[in-house]
Design a protein around this motif. Structure first.
Motif, PDB file in Angstrom:
ATOM      1  N   ALA A  36     107.918 -54.373  67.368  1.00 15.46           N
ATOM      2  CA  ALA A  36     108.503 -54.157  66.036  1.00 15.46           C
ATOM      3  C   ALA A  36     108.677 -55.487  65.314  1.00 15.46           C
ATOM      4  O   ALA A  36     109.075 -56.489  65.912  1.00 15.46           O
ATOM      5  CB  ALA A  36     109.843 -53.450  66.170  1.00 15.46           C
ATOM      6  N   ARG A  37     108.375 -55.506  64.019  1.00 16.07           N
ATOM      7  CA  ARG A  37     108.519 -56.745  63.265  1.00 16.07           C
ATOM      8  C   ARG A  37     108.535 -56.469  61.769  1.00 16.07           C
ATOM      9  O   ARG A  37     108.074 -55.420  61.303  1.00 16.07           O
ATOM     10  CB  ARG A  37     107.376 -57.701  63.593  1.00 16.07           C
ATOM     11  N   THR A  38     109.055 -57.441  61.047  1.00 19.24           N
ATOM     12  CA  THR A  38     109.008 -57.411  59.588  1.00 19.24           C
ATOM     13  C   THR A  38     108.479 -58.755  59.112  1.00 19.24           C
ATOM     14  O   THR A  38     108.952 -59.803  59.558  1.00 19.24           O
ATOM     15  CB  THR A  38     110.413 -57.176  58.997  1.00 19.24           C
ATOM     16  N   GLU A  39     107.491 -58.713  58.238  1.00 18.99           N
ATOM     17  CA  GLU A  39     106.904 -59.948  57.715  1.00 18.99           C
ATOM     18  C   GLU A  39     107.090 -60.013  56.210  1.00 18.99           C
ATOM     19  O   GLU A  39     106.921 -59.009  55.511  1.00 18.99           O
ATOM     20  CB  GLU A  39     105.406 -59.988  58.015  1.00 18.99           C
ATOM     21  N   ARG A  40     107.387 -61.206  55.734  1.00 25.89           N
ATOM     22  CA  ARG A  40     107.456 -61.443  54.296  1.00 25.89           C
ATOM     23  C   ARG A  40     106.666 -62.718  54.001  1.00 25.89           C
ATOM     24  O   ARG A  40     106.824 -63.714  54.696  1.00 25.89           O
ATOM     25  CB  ARG A  40     108.903 -61.632  53.823  1.00 25.89           C
ATOM     26  N   ARG A  41     105.838 -62.631  53.002  1.00 25.01           N
ATOM     27  CA  ARG A  41     105.066 -63.814  52.606  1.00 25.01           C
ATOM     28  C   ARG A  41     105.115 -63.939  51.084  1.00 25.01           C
ATOM     29  O   ARG A  41     105.082 -62.935  50.372  1.00 25.01           O
ATOM     30  CB  ARG A  41     103.603 -63.681  53.021  1.00 25.01           C
ATOM     31  N   ALA A  42     105.188 -65.162  50.620  1.00 22.01           N
ATOM     32  CA  ALA A  42     105.151 -65.411  49.184  1.00 22.01           C
ATOM     33  C   ALA A  42     104.337 -66.672  48.946  1.00 22.01           C
ATOM     34  O   ALA A  42     104.428 -67.635  49.722  1.00 22.01           O
ATOM     35  CB  ALA A  42     106.562 -65.594  48.633  1.00 22.01           C
ATOM     36  N   SER A  43     103.532 -66.662  47.924  1.00 15.87           N
ATOM     37  CA  SER A  43     102.800 -67.884  47.581  1.00 15.87           C
ATOM     38  C   SER A  43     102.751 -68.040  46.068  1.00 15.87           C
ATOM     39  O   SER A  43     102.702 -67.053  45.330  1.00 15.87           O
ATOM     40  CB  SER A  43     101.382 -67.864  48.159  1.00 15.87           C
ATOM     41  N   LEU A  44     102.784 -69.292  45.649  1.00 15.30           N
ATOM     42  CA  LEU A  44     102.746 -69.616  44.227  1.00 15.30           C
ATOM     43  C   LEU A  44     101.796 -70.795  44.066  1.00 15.30           C
ATOM     44  O   LEU A  44     101.932 -71.798  44.779  1.00 15.30           O
ATOM     45  CB  LEU A  44     104.152 -69.997  43.739  1.00 15.30           C
ATOM     46  N   ALA A  45     100.818 -70.660  43.204  1.00 21.15           N
ATOM     47  CA  ALA A  45      99.835 -71.733  43.021  1.00 21.15           C
ATOM     48  C   ALA A  45      99.495 -71.866  41.548  1.00 21.15           C
ATOM     49  O   ALA A  45      99.500 -70.874  40.805  1.00 21.15           O
ATOM     50  CB  ALA A  45      98.578 -71.438  43.829  1.00 21.15           C
ATOM     51  N   HIS A  46      99.217 -73.082  41.154  1.00 19.49           N
ATOM     52  CA  HIS A  46      98.833 -73.331  39.771  1.00 19.49           C
ATOM     53  C   HIS A  46      97.585 -74.208  39.778  1.00 19.49           C
ATOM     54  O   HIS A  46      97.465 -75.113  40.604  1.00 19.49           O
ATOM     55  CB  HIS A  46      99.975 -74.058  39.030  1.00 19.49           C
ATOM     56  N   SER A  47      96.647 -73.921  38.902  1.00 16.41           N
ATOM     57  CA  SER A  47      95.474 -74.791  38.790  1.00 16.41           C
ATOM     58  C   SER A  47      95.314 -75.208  37.338  1.00 16.41           C
ATOM     59  O   SER A  47      95.467 -74.391  36.429  1.00 16.41           O
ATOM     60  CB  SER A  47      94.214 -74.075  39.287  1.00 16.41           C
ATOM     61  N   ALA A  48      95.044 -76.495  37.156  1.00 24.04           N
ATOM     62  CA  ALA A  48      94.908 -77.035  35.800  1.00 24.04           C
ATOM     63  C   ALA A  48      93.673 -77.918  35.755  1.00 24.04           C
ATOM     64  O   ALA A  48      93.436 -78.727  36.661  1.00 24.04           O
ATOM     65  CB  ALA A  48      96.150 -77.851  35.438  1.00 24.04           C
ATOM     66  N   GLY A  49      92.867 -77.754  34.736  1.00 22.55           N
ATOM     67  CA  GLY A  49      91.686 -78.597  34.566  1.00 22.55           C
ATOM     68  C   GLY A  49      91.762 -79.332  33.241  1.00 22.55           C
ATOM     69  O   GLY A  49      92.220 -78.775  32.250  1.00 22.55           O
ATOM     70  N   PHE A  50      91.358 -80.579  33.235  1.00 23.15           N
ATOM     71  CA  PHE A  50      91.336 -81.341  31.990  1.00 23.15           C
ATOM     72  C   PHE A  50      90.256 -82.420  32.091  1.00 23.15           C
ATOM     73  O   PHE A  50      89.683 -82.635  33.163  1.00 23.15           O
ATOM     74  CB  PHE A  50      92.705 -81.952  31.659  1.00 23.15           C
ATOM     75  N   ARG A  51      89.994 -83.058  30.969  1.00 23.86           N
ATOM     76  CA  ARG A  51      88.916 -84.029  30.922  1.00 23.86           C
ATOM     77  C   ARG A  51      89.479 -85.426  30.707  1.00 23.86           C
ATOM     78  O   ARG A  51      90.343 -85.634  29.852  1.00 23.86           O
ATOM     79  CB  ARG A  51      87.972 -83.666  29.771  1.00 23.86           C
ATOM     80  N   VAL A  52      89.039 -86.370  31.535  1.00 28.63           N
ATOM     81  CA  VAL A  52      89.451 -87.765  31.393  1.00 28.63           C
ATOM     82  C   VAL A  52      88.179 -88.588  31.251  1.00 28.63           C
ATOM     83  O   VAL A  52      87.452 -88.786  32.228  1.00 28.63           O
ATOM     84  CB  VAL A  52      90.267 -88.236  32.615  1.00 28.63           C
ATOM     85  N   GLY A  53      87.882 -89.041  30.025  1.00 26.28           N
ATOM     86  CA  GLY A  53      86.627 -89.760  29.793  1.00 26.28           C
ATOM     87  C   GLY A  53      85.458 -88.839  30.091  1.00 26.28           C
ATOM     88  O   GLY A  53      85.345 -87.753  29.530  1.00 26.28           O
ATOM     89  N   ASP A  54      84.579 -89.277  31.014  1.00 25.41           N
ATOM     90  CA  ASP A  54      83.417 -88.461  31.381  1.00 25.41           C
ATOM     91  C   ASP A  54      83.690 -87.580  32.601  1.00 25.41           C
ATOM     92  O   ASP A  54      82.761 -86.971  33.137  1.00 25.41           O
ATOM     93  CB  ASP A  54      82.230 -89.375  31.697  1.00 25.41           C
ATOM     94  N   LEU A  55      84.932 -87.558  33.044  1.00 18.91           N
ATOM     95  CA  LEU A  55      85.243 -86.847  34.287  1.00 18.91           C
ATOM     96  C   LEU A  55      85.929 -85.518  34.012  1.00 18.91           C
ATOM     97  O   LEU A  55      86.784 -85.411  33.133  1.00 18.91           O
ATOM     98  CB  LEU A  55      86.168 -87.693  35.166  1.00 18.91           C
ATOM     99  N   ASP A  56      85.544 -84.498  34.789  1.00 21.95           N
ATOM    100  CA  ASP A  56      86.291 -83.246  34.835  1.00 21.95           C
ATOM    101  C   ASP A  56      87.307 -83.380  35.957  1.00 21.95           C
ATOM    102  O   ASP A  56      86.935 -83.538  37.120  1.00 21.95           O
ATOM    103  CB  ASP A  56      85.360 -82.068  35.133  1.00 21.95           C
ATOM    104  N   VAL A  57      88.582 -83.290  35.610  1.00 21.48           N
ATOM    105  CA  VAL A  57      89.639 -83.489  36.594  1.00 21.48           C
ATOM    106  C   VAL A  57      90.389 -82.169  36.777  1.00 21.48           C
ATOM    107  O   VAL A  57      90.627 -81.442  35.806  1.00 21.48           O
ATOM    108  CB  VAL A  57      90.620 -84.595  36.144  1.00 21.48           C
ATOM    109  N   SER A  58      90.727 -81.863  38.018  1.00 18.83           N
ATOM    110  CA  SER A  58      91.522 -80.658  38.269  1.00 18.83           C
ATOM    111  C   SER A  58      92.655 -80.986  39.236  1.00 18.83           C
ATOM    112  O   SER A  58      92.518 -81.847  40.110  1.00 18.83           O
ATOM    113  CB  SER A  58      90.650 -79.534  38.826  1.00 18.83           C
ATOM    114  N   ALA A  59      93.775 -80.305  39.032  1.00 19.36           N
ATOM    115  CA  ALA A  59      94.933 -80.459  39.917  1.00 19.36           C
ATOM    116  C   ALA A  59      95.431 -79.073  40.290  1.00 19.36           C
ATOM    117  O   ALA A  59      95.474 -78.177  39.443  1.00 19.36           O
ATOM    118  CB  ALA A  59      96.040 -81.245  39.209  1.00 19.36           C
TER     119      ALA A  59
END
Lengths: 147, 550
Positions: B422-445
């Motif tokens: 017998a068991r009970t499981e709880r999971r939660a996740s939160l994620a954010h993705s952001a993309g932007f341009r710096v000069g000639d580069l595509d940057v993502s965080a």
């Protein structure tokens, strides 16, 4: 070895077909096709994303809706795999292009790729377990290309 | 597996490297149909693993230098109406425990394919490694062997006649023999014929006959003759677009009895499957549905297939697409394992998924809720479990280049037989993705955090924040990833730990060449134990694509 690895093995013994073989007219196939380097890198990234989705609800988004026993596999993982279990791609082996369709702006490929996998997590006896296996995966992916 | 991680044979590597420019020249030529066209690539990878401390806690098992070079080569001639010749070859020179079981040179794949549509009877020949597939109940196996297919013109229907003979040996496919014996791949020889008829009105029908002779790692031997008839046809009925499939198979032969004195027993059993999938065009909204039933006898387990004997499966599903982003799906599955024994196991499950968009003013979100109810029980009461599970996915597109994703998961397993699982499981996740341009580069965080907790059987609790950063230029790609995980396992003998992870990679592409550098570091600190784990991996690779089209 616990049920952990067994679930892993069931999970990725993906069948290309669910019914009978199909008619493939002779003379219409021109080339077996190759996978360009950029696409191979994309495939390897996708395989790592697939491995990261194992043991999460996102795995269902990756499995073919027509895969026989798809729901049974997802249920078995849910019932048997502990929260700390992780799947990792150790190396990516040969990639075969099985089918390729080109439409304006879109390339759809079906490839078969051989990978070495490692699953790691708590075993039934409460200890830690780490096992490896080799699996062949059939991957279908659609890529938008500039026209 | 060689625990010392012996360096690979550099002479062999050099030989391959010298060969490649010649292949590249051949591939770069504009070839006519009469010439060979070359495709493929080679990758050389070298990694060093350093592991100190308690190895049980870490990700990697083998340390030292790990290196390999692989080669994928394809040669094609003809096609476009002319006879086609195609050779596909993959090999690896490996000194890496992460790439192959054993060190040395290995041919991983070799196949010669030839087809000719201009002969009086069009034919196709495959020699070497291939997937042998006739149908789900008759043959589905990777083999090394020969396959001949002929497609004679006989009336309005299309015909395909196939003969196949092939074998499977573990050492050809680098299989692991250190698993539990019943999980090690069996070896076998497979011979069979298949006749497929495709008729414009009657659908696809096939007759398949296969002889399987398979020896398990445990010593069990199975000799089966499987005969199957399979059908697949599409039809329209009352504005329903239907696809129906069925297969009936008989297995005769000898199976392992488990007795010392009389190890072989005669078997004769049947299996069948049927399915129907359809799309409705009667209702104003798109509706699709499917139902599948499989029934395999107590002795029906053809050696060269994925079929599991003595089982029944009923699977039904239906979905309604209300709008582009709104849908409703329901499913019902019933499984019976060990069905003909005194103690069969039944699994009944039903579930529902709802996907719906929701917006207030300028804020639009997409939601997906999935609920499931599953019962698993045997007849004598040794197993009696009820699982209930619910998940909620939320997508919040903030801008075109930014998105937040949240997932909540709850599962409760009630072990009504013993209470042990017998068991009970709880999971939660939160994620954010952001993309932007710096000069000639595509940057993502992409920052994120995941929380997982399980109470009851194998109790454990984990918090896992991560941060990934990537920058992509015209030729360069750079990625950095940081992670921390605190893991408490009061229900296990494994220690509670704090884990710290760092990984970095850089890729550079120049014409047909690609170079890469990788670094990964993992530190695992047990809460009470003194010995921690400190491991790192540094790697580099070079890939050269010599395909004609680059």
């Amino acid at each position: 070895m616990s049920r952990l690895l067994l679930v892993l093995l069931i999970g990725f013994a993906t069948a290309l077909h669910g019914g009978q073989r199909s008619q493939e007219p002779i003379g219409e196939q021109e080339d077996m096709g190759a996978l360009p380097t950029a696409d191979r890198q994309q495939l390897e990234g996708w395989l790592r994303a697939l491995a990261a989705s194992w043991n999460t609800p996102r795995l269902s988004d990756y499995l073919d809706p027509d895969l026989p026993d798809r729901q049974r596999l997802l249920g078995a993982i849910e019932d048997q795999v502990p929260p700390d279990a992780e799947l990792r791609i150790l190396s990516v082996g040969p990639v075969r292009v099985l089918d390729e369709e080109r439409a304006p702006g879109v390339i759809t490929r079906v490839v078969r790729v051989s990978v070495r996998l490692q699953v790691q997590g708590s075993a039934d006896n409460g200890g830690l377990e780490r096992r490896e296996s080799r699996q062949d995966l059939v991957v279908r992916w659609t890529r938008r290309v500039p026209q | 597996m060689d625990p010392t991680g012996t360096p690979i044979n550099s002479v062999r590597l050099l030989w391959l490297l010298l060969l490649l420019p010649a292949l590249g020249l051949a591939g770069g030529d504009e070839s006519g149909d009469g010439d060979w066209r070359v495709r493929g690539d080679t990758t050389a990878r070298m990694e060093y693993y350093s592991i100190s401390g308690d190895r049980e806690l870490g990700t990697y098992a083998e340390d030292g230098l790990q290196a390999y070079q692989d080669l994928n080569l394809g040669l094609t001639r003809g096609g476009d109406g002319e006879p086609l010749w195609d050779i596909d070859f993959s090999s690896v020179v490996s000194g890496s425990d992460y790439r192959t079981q054993d060190h040395g040179t290995r041919i991983e794949y070799l196949r010669l394919h030839h087809e000719n549509a201009t002969s009086p009877v069009p034919y196709r020949v495959d020699l070497g490694d291939q997937q042998a597939y006739f149908s789900r109940l008759s043959l589905d196996r990777d083999v090394r062997g020969a396959r001949l297919e002929m497609q004679p013109e006989l009336g309005r229907a299309e015909h395909s006649l196939v003969w196949l003979s092939g074998s499977y040996r573990r050492h050809w496919y680098d299989d692991d023999e250190t698993r539990l014996p019943h999980l090690v791949e069996p070896e076998g020889d497979y011979h069979g014929a298949s006749w497929l008829v495709t008729d414009p009105t009657l659908g696809d029908w096939s007759l398949n006959v296969v002889h399987h002779d398979e020896m398990a790692f445990t010593g069990e031997e199975h000799r089966h003759l499987v005969t199957s008839v399979a059908g697949d046809w599409g039809m329209e009925f009352m504005r329903q677009d239907l696809d129906a499939q069925a297969e009936l198979a008989r297995l005769e032969g000898q199976a392992w009895s488990g007795l010392q004195d009389d190890s072989v027993r005669a078997v004769d059993d049947r299996g069948w499957r049927a399915s129907l999938a359809g799309e409705d065009h009667l209702l104003p909204l798109p509706l699709d549905y499917s139902v599948r039933y499989e029934r395999f006898g107590a002795d029906f387990e053809p050696a060269g297939t994925e079929v599991v004997s003595d089982s029944r499966t009923l699977a039904a599903a239906a979905g309604l697409q209300l709008t582009d982003r709104t849908r409703l799906r329901g499913r019902f599955n019933r499984y019976r394992d060990a069905a003909a024994t005194a103690n069969p196991i039944r699994i009944d499950e039903h579930g529902m998924e709802v996907a719906v968009p929701f917006g207030i003013g300028p804020v639009h979100t997409n939601h997906r809720v999935d609920v499931l109810h599953r019962e698993r029980a045997d007849r004598v009461g040794g197993v009696d479990q009820l699982t209930r599970r619910a998940t909620w996915d939320l997508e919040l597109p903030v801008t075109d280049s930014q998105e937040t994703h949240m997932n909540l998961y709850w599962l409760h397993l009630d072990d009504r037989a013993s209470g042990r699982f017998a068991r009970t499981e709880r999971r939660a996740s939160l994620a954010h993705s952001a993309g932007f341009r710096v000069g000639d580069l595509d940057v993502s965080a992409a920052p994120g955090v995941a929380y997982r907790t399980r109470d009851g059987h194998l109790e454990q609790h984990a918090v896992h924040p991560t941060l990934s950063l990537a920058a992509t230029g015209a030729l360069h790609e750079l990625g950095v990833s940081l992670g921390y995980r605190t893991l408490e396992r009061p229900g296990l003998v494994s220690p509670d730990v704090d884990e710290y992870q760092l990984s970095m990679d850089w890729r550079y592409r120049m014409n047909r060449h690609q170079f890469g550098l990788e670094y990964e570091h993992q530190l695992v600190e047990p809460h009470v134990q003194e010995e921690h784990l400190d491991q790192w991996r540094a790697g580099m690779f070079w890939r050269y694509d010599f395909s004609g089209e680059g």
